[in-house]
Design an enzyme around this catalytic site. Structure first.
Site, short mmCIF file in Angstrom:
data_model
loop_
_atom_site.label_atom_id
_atom_site.label_comp_id
_atom_site.label_asym_id
_atom_site.label_seq_id
_atom_site.Cartn_x
_atom_site.Cartn_y
_atom_site.Cartn_z
N ARG A 198 0.82 -1.22 0.00
CA ARG A 198 0.00 0.00 0.00
C ARG A 198 0.86 1.27 0.00
O ARG A 198 1.92 1.31 0.61
CB ARG A 198 -0.96 -0.02 1.21
CG ARG A 198 -1.90 -1.21 1.14
CD ARG A 198 -2.86 -1.24 2.29
NE ARG A 198 -3.77 -0.10 2.25
CZ ARG A 198 -4.67 0.16 3.18
NH1 ARG A 198 -4.77 -0.62 4.25
NH2 ARG A 198 -5.47 1.19 3.07
N ASP A 214 -15.28 2.22 3.02
CA ASP A 214 -14.99 0.83 3.37
C ASP A 214 -16.17 -0.11 3.09
O ASP A 214 -16.04 -1.33 3.22
CB ASP A 214 -14.62 0.73 4.86
CG ASP A 214 -13.28 1.38 5.15
OD1 ASP A 214 -12.45 1.48 4.23
OD2 ASP A 214 -13.07 1.80 6.31
N LYS A 247 -6.83 -0.01 -1.02
CA LYS A 247 -7.20 -0.45 0.33
C LYS A 247 -6.44 -1.75 0.64
O LYS A 247 -5.42 -2.02 0.03
CB LYS A 247 -8.72 -0.64 0.43
CG LYS A 247 -9.49 0.68 0.28
CD LYS A 247 -9.16 1.63 1.41
CE LYS A 247 -9.88 2.95 1.27
NZ LYS A 247 -9.46 3.91 2.31
#
Ligand code: S3P
Length: 445
Positions: free
Chosen positions: A128, A325, A352
């Site tokens: 990430r 989310d 994510k």
């Protein structure tokens, strides 16, 4: 903290779900409660803390930097803080596991202390981007050496005193906002973050609650958050509300399984988090808020959810920050709706815990849904309430808890059930998920 052994799991088609369940504490608020308690002088108490792996990674890191953190037998966590400026050099690398929130917020804390910390994490976290926090924290004076692409493992050499900055967020990210504000706590002068698009405001609420001098103003450029540094934080008693992101899996499950009638108690409904409930109601979901109240300064209610026929919608892009989310589970709801759902403007889903656009496209296709992938979202053709085909071949979840839980929910309304390749990541945010689903009547093996 990583999951070397994957745990495949089979979900069978389900009869009606019924009963009452309580969701665990909010993950975002739990991280912040531990961090700010660890920076207050004296003992704070935290009730309802989420005891998932991500939050435990934050607890371990704060201990490694000098705070005393213990869980009492009563389930209340007691934290003796070191005071702003008092963080100590950790003896070993900080293992962040799967947790992007721990990593980015703690990088902020370390940045303005005279200590050096190395951050490591699992394969998902190590993929990430951290450039989004490296850039502003470097402007404040921290010296950060990252792996290629601005990724973990990385080392933060903090500096004290750091330099206060005024920073306009280039991406709508509460983690970046919070990293800068947390760095600002031990920085002389005023640290200012401008967010053109509002993101979850738990850091602002909690910083003010701990006695930091913080103002929030609306301007033409967006929300302007100004924090006066060299703050003194007073210990608090925090009650963490239930996590709306975790609740969303139960709410979608009850909505799409015919005959269901479920009450999910203690759901945090901070407007910067509750976009999923707006979207589901636009689709026709039957969600009633019972006993609305304030818990720990955050709006909370119990949600009664009954099965409802859903219709596809164009998901308003403005909702994205308040439901970022929840897209994976919204896509499952869309797969069961009548007609087409189009969700665009959610490019952040690509960075994510997994690339959630690619993973959801692949998994939904595998279980028989017609999906079109866009750079910033998906278009989904719904089944109109007919069961999805399902899949005996395992759907890949790529170390992503929310992908795992989304396909478990999808399996409930499938003809042949759904197999996922790994249920272990669920423990990062919702360790009791399978037990709660079973209690509502789901068959999970
Ligand atoms: C979080 C912010 C969001 C969210 C994450 C938790 C937080 O990330 O996706 O699960 O607690 O601040 P971004 O800031 O990257 O949008």
């Amino acid at each position: 903290m990583s999951h070397p052994t994957s745990r495949p799991l089979d979900v069978l088609p389900s009869g009606p779900l019924s009963g009452q369940v309580t969701v665990p504490g909010d993950k975002s608020i739990s991280h912040r409660a531990l961090m700010l308690s660890a920076l207050a002088v004296g003992e704070s108490r935290v009730e309802g803390l989420l005891e998932g792996e991500d939050v435990l990674a934050t607890a371990a890191a704060m201990r490694a930097m000098g705070a005393q953190i213990e869980r009492g037998e009563d389930g209340v966590w007691r934290v003796h803080g070191v005071g702003v400026g008092g963080l100590m050099q950790p003896a070993q690398a900080l293992d962040m596991g799967n947790s992007g929130t721990s990593t980015r917020l703690l990088m902020g804390l370390v940045a303005s202390h005279d200590i050096t910390a190395t951050f490591v994490g699992d394969a998902s976290l190590s993929g990430r981007p951290m450039g989004r926090v490296i850039e502003p924290l470097s402007r404040m004076g921290a010296d950060i050496t990252a792996s290629p692409g601005g990724r973990l493992p990385l080392m933060v050499r903090g500096i004290s005193p750091a330099v206060p900055i005024e920073y306009t967020l280039p991406v709508a990210s509460a983690q970046v906002k919070s990293a800068i504000l947390l760095a600002g706590l031990n920085t002389p002068g005023i640290t200012r973050v401008i967010e053109p698009v509002a993101t979850r405001d738990h850091s602002e609420r909690m910083l003010a609650g701990f006695g930091a001098h913080l103002t929030v103003e609306e301007s033409d450029a967006g929300r302007v958050i100004s924090l006066t540094g060299e703050a003194e934080l007073r210990p608090q008693h925090i009650v963490v509300p239930g996590d709306p992101s975790s609740a969303a899996f139960l709410v979608v499950a009850a909505t799409i399984v015919p005959g269901s009638d479920v009450v999910v108690t203690n759901v945090g409904l901070n407007p910067t988090r509750a976009g999923i409930y707006t979207a589901l109601r636009m689709m026709g979901a039957d969600i009633v808020e019972l006993d609305p109240r304030l818990v720990g300064g955050e709006p909370v209610a119990d949600l009664r959810v009954r099965h409802a026929a859903l219709a596809g919608i164009e998901v308003p892009a403005e909702l994205a920050p308040s439901m970022i989310d929840e897209y994976p589970v919204l896509f499952v709801a869309a797969a069961c709706a009548a007609g087409r759902t189009v969700a665009r403007g959610a490019h952040e889903l690509r960075v994510k815990e997994s690339d959630r656009i690619a993973l959801m496209e692949r998994g939904l296709t595998q279980i028989g849904v017609t999906v079109t992938e866009h750079e910033d979202g998906l278009t989904i053709e719904g089944s109109g309430g007919a069961p999805l085909a399902g899949s005996a071949e395992a759907v890949a979840v790529a170390l992503d808890h929310r992908i795992a839980m989304s396909f478990i929910v999808a399996g409930l309304v499938s003809t042949q059930g759904v197999r996922i390749d790994d249920a272990a990541p669920i423990a990062t945010s919702f360790p009791d998920f399978l037990a709660l689903m079973a209690r509502l009547g789901a068959s999970i093996a």
